[in-house]
Design a protein around this motif. Structure first.
Motif, mmCIF file in Angstrom:
data_model
loop_
_atom_site.group_PDB
_atom_site.id
_atom_site.type_symbol
_atom_site.label_atom_id
_atom_site.label_comp_id
_atom_site.label_asym_id
_atom_site.label_seq_id
_atom_site.Cartn_x
_atom_site.Cartn_y
_atom_site.Cartn_z
ATOM 1 N N THR A 139 0.821 -1.209 0.000
ATOM 2 C CA THR A 139 0.000 0.000 0.000
ATOM 3 C C THR A 139 0.857 1.261 0.000
ATOM 4 O O THR A 139 0.518 2.251 -0.654
ATOM 5 N N PHE A 140 1.984 1.247 0.728
ATOM 6 C CA PHE A 140 2.786 2.463 0.912
ATOM 7 C C PHE A 140 4.067 2.422 0.085
ATOM 8 O O PHE A 140 4.758 1.391 0.022
ATOM 9 N N GLN A 141 4.393 3.563 -0.510
ATOM 10 C CA GLN A 141 5.659 3.690 -1.222
ATOM 11 C C GLN A 141 6.819 3.743 -0.234
ATOM 12 O O GLN A 141 6.650 4.057 0.939
ATOM 13 N N LYS A 142 8.012 3.488 -0.751
ATOM 14 C CA LYS A 142 9.197 3.404 0.084
ATOM 15 C C LYS A 142 9.501 4.732 0.767
ATOM 16 O O LYS A 142 9.478 5.791 0.154
ATOM 17 N N GLU A 143 9.787 4.639 2.040
ATOM 18 C CA GLU A 143 10.215 5.793 2.847
ATOM 19 C C GLU A 143 11.498 5.375 3.561
ATOM 20 O O GLU A 143 11.497 4.427 4.357
ATOM 21 N N ILE A 144 12.582 6.058 3.272
ATOM 22 C CA ILE A 144 13.874 5.676 3.844
ATOM 23 C C ILE A 144 13.962 6.160 5.286
ATOM 24 O O ILE A 144 13.703 7.330 5.582
ATOM 25 N N LEU A 145 14.317 5.251 6.173
ATOM 26 C CA LEU A 145 14.467 5.595 7.588
ATOM 27 C C LEU A 145 15.754 6.378 7.799
ATOM 28 O O LEU A 145 16.846 5.929 7.425
ATOM 29 N N GLN A 146 15.626 7.559 8.368
ATOM 30 C CA GLN A 146 16.798 8.373 8.662
ATOM 31 C C GLN A 146 17.572 7.769 9.841
ATOM 32 O O GLN A 146 17.010 7.038 10.665
ATOM 33 N N PRO A 147 18.882 8.062 9.934
ATOM 34 C CA PRO A 147 19.660 7.523 11.060
ATOM 35 C C PRO A 147 19.032 7.900 12.403
ATOM 36 O O PRO A 147 18.577 9.032 12.596
ATOM 37 N N GLN A 148 18.988 6.939 13.314
ATOM 38 C CA GLN A 148 18.393 7.148 14.627
ATOM 39 C C GLN A 148 19.484 7.190 15.693
ATOM 40 O O GLN A 148 20.416 6.373 15.686
ATOM 41 N N GLU A 149 19.356 8.135 16.583
ATOM 42 C CA GLU A 149 20.305 8.230 17.691
ATOM 43 C C GLU A 149 19.830 7.363 18.843
ATOM 44 O O GLU A 149 18.672 7.425 19.253
ATOM 45 N N LEU A 150 20.722 6.538 19.343
ATOM 46 C CA LEU A 150 20.401 5.745 20.522
ATOM 47 C C LEU A 150 20.461 6.629 21.755
ATOM 48 O O LEU A 150 21.156 7.646 21.790
ATOM 49 N N LYS A 151 19.701 6.236 22.762
ATOM 50 C CA LYS A 151 19.681 6.981 24.021
ATOM 51 C C LYS A 151 20.336 6.130 25.102
ATOM 52 O O LYS A 151 19.661 5.361 25.793
ATOM 53 N N PRO A 152 21.646 6.231 25.232
ATOM 54 C CA PRO A 152 22.301 5.426 26.268
ATOM 55 C C PRO A 152 21.831 5.849 27.653
ATOM 56 O O PRO A 152 21.691 7.034 27.945
ATOM 57 N N SER A 153 21.562 4.861 28.495
ATOM 58 C CA SER A 153 21.098 5.188 29.845
ATOM 59 C C SER A 153 22.279 5.610 30.709
ATOM 60 O O SER A 153 23.384 5.070 30.595
ATOM 61 N N SER A 154 22.038 6.577 31.563
ATOM 62 C CA SER A 154 23.075 7.034 32.484
ATOM 63 C C SER A 154 23.140 6.091 33.677
ATOM 64 O O SER A 154 22.312 5.196 33.838
ATOM 65 N N HIS A 155 24.125 6.278 34.508
ATOM 66 C CA HIS A 155 24.259 5.428 35.688
ATOM 67 C C HIS A 155 23.122 5.739 36.652
ATOM 68 O O HIS A 155 23.013 6.847 37.179
ATOM 69 N N PRO A 156 22.242 4.764 36.891
ATOM 70 C CA PRO A 156 21.073 5.056 37.723
ATOM 71 C C PRO A 156 21.431 5.086 39.206
ATOM 72 O O PRO A 156 22.417 4.488 39.649
ATOM 73 N N LEU A 157 20.599 5.790 39.950
ATOM 74 C CA LEU A 157 20.682 5.759 41.398
ATOM 75 C C LEU A 157 19.829 4.605 41.900
ATOM 76 O O LEU A 157 18.643 4.513 41.565
ATOM 77 N N LYS A 158 20.429 3.709 42.667
ATOM 78 C CA LYS A 158 19.693 2.578 43.222
ATOM 79 C C LYS A 158 19.812 2.596 44.741
ATOM 80 O O LYS A 158 20.902 2.794 45.282
ATOM 81 N N GLN A 159 18.700 2.382 45.390
ATOM 82 C CA GLN A 159 18.687 2.188 46.831
ATOM 83 C C GLN A 159 17.903 0.920 47.125
ATOM 84 O O GLN A 159 16.699 0.857 46.885
ATOM 85 N N ILE A 160 18.597 -0.090 47.637
ATOM 86 C CA ILE A 160 17.982 -1.399 47.815
ATOM 87 C C ILE A 160 17.450 -1.564 49.235
ATOM 88 O O ILE A 160 17.679 -0.727 50.108
ATOM 89 N N LYS A 161 16.749 -2.636 49.445
ATOM 90 C CA LYS A 161 16.212 -2.949 50.769
ATOM 91 C C LYS A 161 17.350 -3.076 51.765
ATOM 92 O O LYS A 161 18.340 -3.773 51.514
ATOM 93 N N SER A 162 17.212 -2.409 52.923
ATOM 94 C CA SER A 162 18.300 -2.411 53.898
ATOM 95 C C SER A 162 17.826 -2.646 55.330
ATOM 96 O O SER A 162 18.655 -2.777 56.226
#
Length: 387
Positions: free
Chosen positions: A161-184
């Motif tokens: 149904t759809f004509q070709k549409e070229i996907l532009q380059p996508q930037e990945l979103k690297p996750s930063s170092h998360p803050l974790k607080q575990i059960k203590s």
């Protein structure tokens, strides 16, 4: 074949700029257009995509959902218990894999035969999308009739149904170092009602509270019915996806998602999507009693799950185990000041408030009221806004 860019621009003119979905080869060119030129949220499954789109609609967007027809089965629950029940419209595109008479993979054979019948059974209006751009433009306007009536409308899309549409380059979103607080230390194990009362006591006029299905929404309603509250019924596991769509659409509002362990376990893939798109104005609170409380107290497997580690690995900025109501209060207040996608895990006692009533307000009234709360001034006399 349709010129994909031209068709996409026509959708833009009709108000559709927010897309979400799961890829399909029949829809890849429209998906590429959405990624290139619009706001696109890639979902882990089609049911989550429906919930993300519904949250975006609550926030004032007119959303588009894209899926393969095999994934229509994943979308049944939100379509019949979220979109139907709350009268939340959206524009859907579902591919017709397994179309009778056209060779395809064996897994698509049955769904190809029943796709349109399934839409009919769910009372979802639909049409085969024309491959003629002039007719397709007219079909968009016909779809708008249903959408303005607060009903979903789906286009069934055949191969080529759809004509070709070229996907532009996508930037990945690297996750930063998360803050974790575990059960203590040991857990206070407050009741759900006590935890919800604490959460609600910190609510202000800039805050929206989304409560998962079952006793959570009912107890929040009992504490205080509020225009900024959303009480989910059905669509178990979809509440954080609704929160994601809403947060991305209303970045000036604080969105608090109140989840349950049974619901979260049902759709854990949503955590990865939440973490990747990482709206800073979303707070995700898990009230975990290791039970399906609304259906008789059957055990869940939450005691075997480290939700803090999982959400941190999925990209949440902060993942915090809170042991008591005072820590819950402190953590919510800190989030309001610092923001960043945050997950709070609180263990609560099994059981619920006795003689708990159900909300007297109807689900679609909850939706209309919340949209007015979020989008004051943009509504007509029927409670709808115009795309």
């Amino acid at each position: 074949m349709i010129d994909t860019g031209q068709f996409g621009e026509e959708l833009k003119q009709s108000g559709f700029t927010f897309y979400t979905g799961v890829p399909c080869s029949f829809l890849k060119n429209l998906i590429n257009y959405a990624i290139n030129d619009c706001e696109y949220v890639g979902a882990t499954n089609e049911g989550d995509a429906l919930a993300i789109a519904s949250g975006a609609y609550l926030g004032g967007k007119y959303p588009v959902v894209l899926m393969q027809n095999s994934g229509l089965a994943n979308a049944v629950s939100p379509l019949v218990s979220l979109n139907y029940t709350f009268q939340i419209p959206l524009l859907g595109f579902v591919s017709l894999r397994g179309e009778p008479g056209i060779p395809d993979e064996p897994q698509h054979e049955l769904m190809g035969q029943i796709t349109t019948r399934l839409l009919d059974l769910m009372q979802v209006s639909w049409a085969y999308l024309s491959s003629d751009i002039v007719k397709a433009k007219d079909q968009i306007q016909q779809a708008m009739v249903d959408i303005r009536r607060n009903r979903p409308f789906f286009f069934v899309v055949k191969k080529g149904t759809f004509q070709k549409e070229i996907l532009q380059p996508q930037e990945l979103k690297p996750s930063s170092h998360p803050l974790k607080q575990i059960k203590s230390t040991y857990d206070q194990l407050p009741t759900r009602y006590e935890a919800l009362s604490m959460i609600h006591s910190l609510k202000d006029n800039n805050t929206v509270q989304l409560a998962t299905t079952g006793k959570t929404g009912r107890e929040l309603y009992e504490i205080e019915d509020d225009a900024g509250n959303f009480y989910m019924v059905g669509s178990m596991g979809c509440i954080s996806s609704v929160g994601l769509g809403l947060s991305l659409s209303q970045n000036n509002k604080d969105v608090i998602v109140i989840d349950g362990d049974g619901a979260l376990l049902m759709r854990m893939g949503s955590l990865a999507t939440n973490g990747y798109y990482s709206p800073p104005n979303m707070l995700h609170i898990l009230l975990d009693n290791n039970a399906h409380d609304s259906t008789g107290g059957q055990k869940t497997v939450s005691d075997n799950i480290n939700f803090v580690e999982i959400t941190a690995a999925c990209g949440y900025k902060k993942s915090i185990y809170v042991h008591n109501l005072e820590q819950l209060k402190t953590s919510i207040m800190a989030w309001k000041m610092e923001k960043g996608l945050t997950f709070l895990h609180l263990k609560i006692a099994v059981g619920s408030k006795k003689n708990l009533p159900r909300p007297h307000i109807k689900p679609y009234e909850v939706k209309d009221r919340l949209r007015k709360f979020l989008n004051s001034g943009s509504f007509n006399q029927q409670g709808d806004d115009q795309p």
